[in-house]
Design a protein around this motif. Structure first.
Motif, PDB file in Angstrom:
ATOM      1  N   LEU A  76       0.785  -1.357  -0.055  1.00  0.00           N
ATOM      2  CA  LEU A  76       0.057   0.185   0.234  1.00  0.00           C
ATOM      3  C   LEU A  76       0.453   1.428   0.205  1.00  0.00           C
ATOM      4  O   LEU A  76       0.488   2.405  -0.345  1.00  0.00           O
ATOM      5  N   ASN A  77       2.215   0.813   0.565  1.00  0.00           N
ATOM      6  CA  ASN A  77       3.228   2.222   0.774  1.00  0.00           C
ATOM      7  C   ASN A  77       3.716   2.893  -0.725  1.00  0.00           C
ATOM      8  O   ASN A  77       3.566   4.107  -1.492  1.00  0.00           O
ATOM      9  N   LEU A  78       3.345   1.297  -1.528  1.00  0.00           N
ATOM     10  CA  LEU A  78       3.952   2.033  -3.341  1.00  0.00           C
ATOM     11  C   LEU A  78       2.488   2.259  -3.919  1.00  0.00           C
ATOM     12  O   LEU A  78       2.305   3.830  -4.614  1.00  0.00           O
ATOM     13  N   PHE A  79       1.197   1.741  -3.617  1.00  0.00           N
ATOM     14  CA  PHE A  79       0.538   1.774  -4.306  1.00  0.00           C
ATOM     15  C   PHE A  79      -0.571   2.648  -3.591  1.00  0.00           C
ATOM     16  O   PHE A  79      -1.451   3.433  -4.925  1.00  0.00           O
ATOM     17  N   ARG A  80      -0.090   3.543  -2.333  1.00  0.00           N
ATOM     18  CA  ARG A  80      -1.460   5.193  -2.122  1.00  0.00           C
ATOM     19  C   ARG A  80      -1.101   6.309  -2.909  1.00  0.00           C
ATOM     20  O   ARG A  80      -2.110   6.651  -3.480  1.00  0.00           O
ATOM     21  N   PRO A  81       0.317   6.535  -3.713  1.00  0.00           N
ATOM     22  CA  PRO A  81       0.900   7.342  -4.714  1.00  0.00           C
ATOM     23  C   PRO A  81      -0.131   7.639  -5.115  1.00  0.00           C
ATOM     24  O   PRO A  81      -0.268   8.037  -6.587  1.00  0.00           O
ATOM     25  N   SER A  82       0.052   6.337  -6.058  1.00  0.00           N
ATOM     26  CA  SER A  82      -0.513   5.365  -7.396  1.00  0.00           C
ATOM     27  C   SER A  82      -1.877   6.360  -7.626  1.00  0.00           C
ATOM     28  O   SER A  82      -2.374   6.315  -8.704  1.00  0.00           O
ATOM     29  N   VAL A  83      -2.502   5.837  -6.764  1.00  0.00           N
ATOM     30  CA  VAL A  83      -3.867   5.682  -6.587  1.00  0.00           C
ATOM     31  C   VAL A  83      -4.123   7.409  -6.864  1.00  0.00           C
ATOM     32  O   VAL A  83      -5.187   7.964  -7.467  1.00  0.00           O
ATOM     33  N   GLY A  84      -3.769   8.401  -6.130  1.00  0.00           N
ATOM     34  CA  GLY A  84      -2.983   9.414  -6.938  1.00  0.00           C
ATOM     35  C   GLY A  84      -3.195  10.199  -7.465  1.00  0.00           C
ATOM     36  O   GLY A  84      -3.320  11.138  -8.264  1.00  0.00           O
ATOM     37  N   ALA A  85      -2.512   9.569  -8.318  1.00  0.00           N
ATOM     38  CA  ALA A  85      -1.388   9.265  -9.863  1.00  0.00           C
ATOM     39  C   ALA A  85      -3.212   9.287 -10.739  1.00  0.00           C
ATOM     40  O   ALA A  85      -3.538  10.053 -11.063  1.00  0.00           O
ATOM     41  N   PHE A  86      -3.826   8.043 -10.181  1.00  0.00           N
ATOM     42  CA  PHE A  86      -5.044   7.923 -10.955  1.00  0.00           C
ATOM     43  C   PHE A  86      -6.097   8.756 -10.974  1.00  0.00           C
ATOM     44  O   PHE A  86      -6.488   9.371 -11.650  1.00  0.00           O
ATOM     45  N   ALA A  87      -5.542   9.454  -9.594  1.00  0.00           N
ATOM     46  CA  ALA A  87      -6.675  10.482  -9.459  1.00  0.00           C
ATOM     47  C   ALA A  87      -6.727  11.948 -10.153  1.00  0.00           C
ATOM     48  O   ALA A  87      -6.928  13.148 -10.950  1.00  0.00           O
ATOM     49  N   VAL A  88      -5.558  12.354 -10.206  1.00  0.00           N
ATOM     50  CA  VAL A  88      -4.503  13.474 -10.363  1.00  0.00           C
ATOM     51  C   VAL A  88      -4.998  13.522 -12.452  1.00  0.00           C
ATOM     52  O   VAL A  88      -5.288  14.273 -12.703  1.00  0.00           O
ATOM     53  N   GLY A  89      -4.956  12.367 -12.805  1.00  0.00           N
ATOM     54  CA  GLY A  89      -4.903  12.084 -14.200  1.00  0.00           C
ATOM     55  C   GLY A  89      -6.591  12.387 -14.954  1.00  0.00           C
ATOM     56  O   GLY A  89      -7.195  12.834 -15.906  1.00  0.00           O
ATOM     57  N   MET A  90      -7.853  11.862 -13.493  1.00  0.00           N
ATOM     58  CA  MET A  90      -8.856  12.085 -14.114  1.00  0.00           C
ATOM     59  C   MET A  90      -9.028  13.605 -13.394  1.00  0.00           C
ATOM     60  O   MET A  90     -10.280  14.134 -14.659  1.00  0.00           O
ATOM     61  N   ALA A  91      -8.877  14.429 -12.755  1.00  0.00           N
ATOM     62  CA  ALA A  91      -9.010  15.780 -12.411  1.00  0.00           C
ATOM     63  C   ALA A  91      -7.798  16.394 -13.998  1.00  0.00           C
ATOM     64  O   ALA A  91      -8.839  17.371 -13.824  1.00  0.00           O
ATOM     65  N   GLN A  92      -6.664  15.977 -14.298  1.00  0.00           N
ATOM     66  CA  GLN A  92      -6.740  16.798 -15.093  1.00  0.00           C
ATOM     67  C   GLN A  92      -7.304  16.964 -16.250  1.00  0.00           C
ATOM     68  O   GLN A  92      -7.730  17.853 -17.366  1.00  0.00           O
TER      69      GLN A  92
END
Length: 399
Positions: free
Chosen positions: A252-268
């Motif tokens: 989870l420490n690896l994938f939590r920031p990447s969940v944030g990246a998923f969210a940033v992609g949607m926001a953009q």
């Protein structure tokens, strides 16, 4: 890479990924059935070499992939991320035999992986897991089958159990019940909280393992699993017995920031759609962008999206550099980015009006997709708890 900027090669790679997502992955996604594993899409991710990069690249590349794919095809992003989440424990904690059996197939997209942590009564509180792994002396096995039937080594776990039976349920498991293998977290020592949990790699064809799909708001596959005395052995253990919580948190420490990246992609994607809409939409004798209230909302959307992006990059860089504050940074990145994406997509819907609510509109799709990340892999409230705990630990005091 700096935590605050991307190198030219990374910018070019992100553009290439967006093109691939739009031209090669989105058509396959559109042919898929909501709530079901899209194996054709997973296989294409493998052919493009993206799944292999889950295990050969660092957190920064993972975030770049997830954000870029999410911008153009959320289904492709999610398919890639779930392969990584389900198989990363095998990559990081598995035995050579486990890696050899599963990682090539996961990388090729011919096997689907899943991460089975949550339960009906234990979602965010992973220490409350109730799925039981009951030790079974070989002589007492009810079916009388020898250890070799399940591939155990006769030398496995000489100082402890070499086989167990898993009994209980898992719920809200992405890719269930269609995955080919599951990273399953079960309680091997009762009454010890997080310390008594063990991670097992369980093939889907094990006797006693069944499941059912769940109809959810988001379109990706989610289901429940039932374990009815499912046999596992020492050769199925990921990491160490009673130390499975370490496997879960390391993943989870690896994938939590990447969940944030998923969210940033949607926001953009929502922001860009809003810029185009407000620049071209006639309203009150001008364009929507001419209204100060609209322009200020768009500016706020851009501000929050960029802040979330930078925090995601910072957390991913910290992970790749082995920084000591990764749990705090990972929690901050996931929290800020997912909450930001919810705000940006919701504001985009408001500025688009009724057209954004029509089935098939980009924002209607994003509106359904954006809600779940604030819950899975630790809800926003859990992330705040992690941040506070880490902050107080840094000064030697417990919250």
């Amino acid at each position: 890479m700096s935590a605050f900027s991307l190198e030219p090669r990374q910018i070019a790679w992100c553009a290439e990924l967006r093109t691939l997502a739009a031209e090669r992955l989105r058509p396959l996604a559109e042919k898929g059935e909501p709530g079901r594993v899209n194996r054709a899409l997973v296989a294409e991710l493998g052919r493009l070499g993206l799944l292999e990069r889950l295990f050969t690249s660092g957190a920064v590349d993972l975030c770049l992939m997830r954000a870029s794919l999410a911008y153009a095809c959320t289904e492709a992003e999610t398919a890639l991320a779930l392969q990584g989440l389900g198989a990363h424990p095998v990559h990081a904690y598995g035995t050579p035999a486990q890696r050899a059996r599963w990682l090539p197939r996961v990388s090729e997209g011919t096997a689907v992986a899943a991460f089975a942590l949550s339960e009906p009564g234990a979602g965010s509180d992973a220490g409350a897991l109730a799925l039981r792994a009951e030790a079974e002396p070989e002589a007492a096995r009810p079916d009388g089958s020898p250890a070799a039937d399940l591939g155990e080594s006769p030398l496995a776990a000489p100082d402890g159990p070499s086989q167990w039976r898993l009994t209980g349920e898992k719920c809200w498991i992405s890719n269930a019940p269609e995955a080919d293998c599951y990273t399953v977290f079960a309680r091997t020592t009762p009454g010890t909280g997080a310390r008594g949990v063990t991670a097992f790699l369980v093939p889907a064809d094990r006797p006693g393992l069944t499941g059912a799909a769940l109809e959810m708001l988001s379109p990706h596959p989610i289901g429940s699993l039932v374990f009815d005395a499912v046999p596992v052995t020492a050769d199925d253990v990921l990491g160490e017995v009673d130390r499975g919580f370490r496997v879960a948190m390391g993943t989870l420490n690896l994938f939590r920031p990447s969940v944030g990246a998923f969210a940033v992609g949607m926001a953009q994607a929502a922001l860009d759609a809003t810029l185009a809409h407000t620049a071209g939409r006639d309203a009150f004798g001008g364009k929507l962008r001419d209204l100060q209230t609209v322009a200020h909302q768009v500016a706020e959307m851009a501000l929050r999206t960029e802040a979330a992006r930078l925090m995601v990059y910072a957390a991913a860089t910290a992970y790749d550099q082995g920084a000591p504050d990764v749990p705090k940074r990972a929690a901050m990145a996931k929290l800020l980015a997912t909450e930001t994406a919810q705000y940006v997509v919701d504001t985009a819907v408001q500025l688009h009006g009724a057209r954004a609510l029509r089935r098939g509109h980009l924002l209607e799709h994003l509106y359904r997709e954006v809600r779940a990340p604030r819950i899975y892999e630790g809800a926003s409230e859990v992330q705040r708890g992690i941040i506070a705990k880490e902050l107080y630990a840094s000064i030697g005091e417990a919250p």
